[in-house]
Write an enzyme that holds these catalytic residues in place. Sequence first.
Site, PDB file in Angstrom:
ATOM      1  N   LEU A 511     153.642 -22.701  54.555  1.00  0.00           N
ATOM      2  CA  LEU A 511     153.030 -23.492  53.483  1.00  0.00           C
ATOM      3  C   LEU A 511     151.559 -23.751  53.770  1.00  0.00           C
ATOM      4  O   LEU A 511     150.759 -23.947  52.863  1.00  0.00           O
ATOM      5  CB  LEU A 511     153.741 -24.834  53.335  1.00  0.00           C
ATOM      6  CG  LEU A 511     155.162 -24.806  52.787  1.00  0.00           C
ATOM      7  CD1 LEU A 511     155.789 -26.183  52.875  1.00  0.00           C
ATOM      8  CD2 LEU A 511     155.161 -24.340  51.347  1.00  0.00           C
ATOM      9  N   GLY A 512     151.211 -23.797  55.046  1.00  0.00           N
ATOM     10  CA  GLY A 512     149.815 -24.065  55.373  1.00  0.00           C
ATOM     11  C   GLY A 512     149.637 -24.249  56.864  1.00  0.00           C
ATOM     12  O   GLY A 512     150.596 -24.373  57.619  1.00  0.00           O
ATOM     13  N   GLY A 514     147.418 -26.504  59.702  1.00  0.00           N
ATOM     14  CA  GLY A 514     146.557 -27.662  59.874  1.00  0.00           C
ATOM     15  C   GLY A 514     146.027 -27.707  61.288  1.00  0.00           C
ATOM     16  O   GLY A 514     146.257 -26.791  62.075  1.00  0.00           O
ATOM     17  N   ALA A 515     145.331 -28.805  61.564  1.00  0.00           N
ATOM     18  CA  ALA A 515     144.739 -28.944  62.881  1.00  0.00           C
ATOM     19  C   ALA A 515     145.820 -29.054  63.957  1.00  0.00           C
ATOM     20  O   ALA A 515     145.602 -28.705  65.110  1.00  0.00           O
ATOM     21  CB  ALA A 515     143.868 -30.191  62.905  1.00  0.00           C
ATOM     22  N   GLY A 517     149.146 -27.903  63.680  1.00  0.00           N
ATOM     23  CA  GLY A 517     150.215 -26.923  63.708  1.00  0.00           C
ATOM     24  C   GLY A 517     150.402 -26.305  62.345  1.00  0.00           C
ATOM     25  O   GLY A 517     149.621 -26.550  61.426  1.00  0.00           O
ATOM     26  N   LYS A 532     156.909 -29.075  60.150  1.00  0.00           N
ATOM     27  CA  LYS A 532     155.639 -28.868  60.844  1.00  0.00           C
ATOM     28  C   LYS A 532     155.915 -28.573  62.307  1.00  0.00           C
ATOM     29  O   LYS A 532     156.537 -29.362  63.014  1.00  0.00           O
ATOM     30  CB  LYS A 532     154.771 -30.112  60.699  1.00  0.00           C
ATOM     31  CG  LYS A 532     153.556 -30.082  61.586  1.00  0.00           C
ATOM     32  CD  LYS A 532     152.504 -31.075  61.164  1.00  0.00           C
ATOM     33  CE  LYS A 532     151.651 -30.502  60.071  1.00  0.00           C
ATOM     34  NZ  LYS A 532     150.572 -31.330  59.632  1.00  0.00           N
ATOM     35  N   ASP A 626     141.341 -37.768  59.918  1.00  0.00           N
ATOM     36  CA  ASP A 626     141.124 -36.459  59.301  1.00  0.00           C
ATOM     37  C   ASP A 626     141.473 -36.486  57.817  1.00  0.00           C
ATOM     38  O   ASP A 626     142.248 -35.666  57.329  1.00  0.00           O
ATOM     39  CB  ASP A 626     141.936 -35.389  60.045  1.00  0.00           C
ATOM     40  CG  ASP A 626     141.404 -33.980  59.772  1.00  0.00           C
ATOM     41  OD1 ASP A 626     140.300 -33.852  59.184  1.00  0.00           O
ATOM     42  OD2 ASP A 626     142.082 -33.006  60.146  1.00  0.00           O
TER      43      ASP A 626
END
Length: 794
Positions: A511-512, A514-515, A517, A532, A626
Amino acid sequence: MARVLYLILSTIFLPFSIVAQQINGTGSVPVGTSLTATENGMPWLSPLGDFAFGFQQIQQKESFLLSIWYDKIPNKTVVWYPEGGPMVPRGSKVELRDGRGLVLSDPQGKVVWTSESNISDRAYGFMNDTGNFVIVDGISRKVWESFRFPTDTILPTQVMERSGELISKISETNFTLGRFQLTLLQDGNLILRKRDIRSGVLYNTYYRSGTRDSNRSIAGKQLIYDETGYMYVLKGSGQIVDLNRKDAIDSRLYYQRATLESNGVFTQYYYPKNPTGNTDWTVLRPLPDYICDWIDGTDGTGACGFNSVCSLDGNRVNCECPKGFSLLDPNDPIGDCKPVSAPTCDEGYDGNQFDFIELTNIDWPGSDYVRVEPTNEETCKTFCLQDCLCAVAIYRDQRCWKKKLPLSNGKKDPSLVVKAFLKYRIGDLPNETPYVSSKEKNNQRSLIVVILSTCVFVIFLLCGVICVGFFLIHKKTTINHYPSSKLVDTNLPRFTYQELVEATSGFKDELGKGAFGTVYKGVIGVKTVAVKKLDRVFEDGDKEFKSEVNAIAKTHHKNLVQLLGYCDDGDHRLLVYEYMSNGTLAGFLFGDMKPSWKLRSDVIVGIAKGLAYLHEECSTQVIHCDIKPQNILLDDSYNAKISDFGLAKLLMMDQSRTSTGIRGTKGYVAPEWFRNAPVTVMVDVYSFGVLLLEMISCRKSVVINESDSKDVVAVLTDWAWDCYQEGKLDVFLENDLEALDDYKRLMTFVKVGLWCVQENPSMRPTMRKVIQMLEGVVEVNKPPCPFPFSVTST
Ligand SMILES: *[C@@H]1O[C@H](CO)[C@@H](O)[C@H](O)[C@H]1NC(C)=O
Ligand SMILES: *[C@@H]1O[C@H](CO)[C@@H](O)[C@H](O)[C@H]1NC(C)=O
Ligand SMILES: *[C@@H]1O[C@H](CO)[C@@H](O)[C@H](O)[C@H]1NC(C)=O
Ligand SMILES: *[C@@H]1O[C@H](CO)[C@@H](O)[C@H](O)[C@H]1NC(C)=O
Ligand SMILES: *[C@@H]1O[C@H](CO)[C@@H](O)[C@H](O)[C@H]1NC(C)=O
Ligand SMILES: *[C@@H]1O[C@H](CO)[C@@H](O)[C@H](O)[C@H]1NC(C)=O
């Protein structure tokens, strides 16, 4: 029609009572048919055989319950019974009788219950596949329906009108009217409240749907559980207020029900129609979520009986008698507990005959009769010992509460930082060694004991010195932020790595990134989730991870993404979150279609509320560090939900940032990260300001130079200031007419944005203040230039 005709004909031409075999499968039961209570009695089945109406034997005893149940489920889950659940002996009968409707009578012929329906001899009963037993008279006049007289359960397609109610049963096997009621009040509110089992008196409300209105014609009108499994309150105004967050389950594949449980939780369940292997009802949604915290008030007790203690294990409510108590009725695990040794005020009461059991993380709010403060632990105990009425002393923060029996609303939670001292008479707890023997019995203590304890003390002291030395050498910098009580396992479901591999089909659908994981889509049960996978390996292993997960699990706010579970299996650290169908704010904002101003402004306020909660309302303040559009998610109704909170601390032990450098994302990072200034919640306010300006203009705050992707220029804040200064908001908004029409609010938002991005952190407002300004509660002053001493940098 043909069936009715057939029935009419058959009743005319078959004067004798029709036996079950002939009507089995059609679901229809003509007048004159009866059923007898025996073990192997054949019930009246619905056409597809999903539901049955008949007698169920309860607990292999000689008692039977007239009921409707799911016939294809091994446990034969009961969904309806006559109010109060009358138990009848073997040989009792239920008959569909001309003039009276359903009549339940015992073997002596005494009527125990009847549906009181004046029906003709041509009427018939029908066990429908929805679980509704109806009596139809004439062509299609429904004279009676079990759906109109629900007991503790409602089913899909069932509707509850105002004044309708569900009452829980006493326990799994005792169907007498229990301790809780769900009702749709005349004012339109759907509520849950406590009731007294003997008198039926209604007590404190512990849940409200918020659908009341002083104008009855627009207030809550019906509780609807539709055929797709979606449950909501329909208001007279036509508005729908959903009770299950639209987590609807496919009703072709799953049976569903919503039951007001004996512990007061109104729970929605589902069960596969074609189960593979052992299975049981799965909780879709409990209402309210945290029953142990919700029920309070001085009348009655909570989810668990008097003196009992409530805790949650995932969705399961546990009731247990604390040490020093035992179940009053051993067959009723959620019922009252009796003290093994109750204090008595006999003549010659002598505190020296009593001692304490010490319990932690347990409290019974609301059973106090005396409070003393300030005091200390020893004095608190002495007060209780000297007082013959005192059963329990609770000590917290230099305060002491004396409590009397019975104790009510007991709960156990790692976040309850209290000590409970339970008084008992020495000798009453034969096989128990109390956790702490607190009383001074120096008069009885022999010299040997003194010597022994001195030795032990010296040894401990030595051990202590050695341990501290070790600790200092090895863990010079680690500071434990949490009291040890918080390190207890969380109530969150814990998954094995293998389970999550399966849930995500081997981490297939990304899905994406990030910083912290990568996030994958998965399915657990029937629920879509986002999993995640954290990159970092934790030095301090389990403890650190668990305490953070614990802290995250304790945050509940509608603008925060909810954590559903976690995994710490070997080296693997994963977090399971609710899945947000509308993706990230970045996709929403910078996608092809510009979202409407109305929607954007709602999302802005939502984000502000989530942040304010993190900053001010959590038990431990959380700085997000963030905030950016990629970390804001949107649910299916476009509610903004902040994600990745709580991880900053987890993944960056040292928030003074000397060793780890800057946290955050270019373009959103507050200038103090670059200076030698302390990092506070104001870094989030800065990032929020940037985000706010982006939301207003639908432009990205940074432009990445194509030729050199490392060269990032922050332009949006400067530009916003220039446009504001020169009164050219139309340029800033690229002629967004909808927003420009709402000029007053637009101006407010721009000014708030400019206040938030002030270089000097002390100039920025708190998030609480931001909300007040955005909502127009307080006036927004003219902001000064955000960058008085800046050479634009990033
Ligand atoms: C009900 O119908 C089924 C299938 O038609 C049949 O197998 C069963 O024996 C019937 N039940 C009784 C009690 O006759
Ligand atoms: C239902 O059946 C399952 C397994 O067959 C069992 O584990 C469970 O306790 C039962 N539930 C009830 C409420 O009896
Ligand atoms: C039942 O219905 C019949 C026919 O409609 C009527 O004559 C009779 O009075 C009713 N009985 C009662 C007790 O209401
Ligand atoms: C049985 O339920 C179905 C589906 O809700 C409905 O259409 C039908 O009218 C019901 N039958 C009776 C006799 O009430
Ligand atoms: C159910 O509970 C009530 C109240 O505690 C009690 O009076 C009754 O005897 C119980 N019934 C059964 C069948 O256990
Ligand atoms: C109640 O609401 C209805 C529909 O909005 C409206 O027509 C009516 O005037 C309202 N009544 C009162 C007393 O406000």
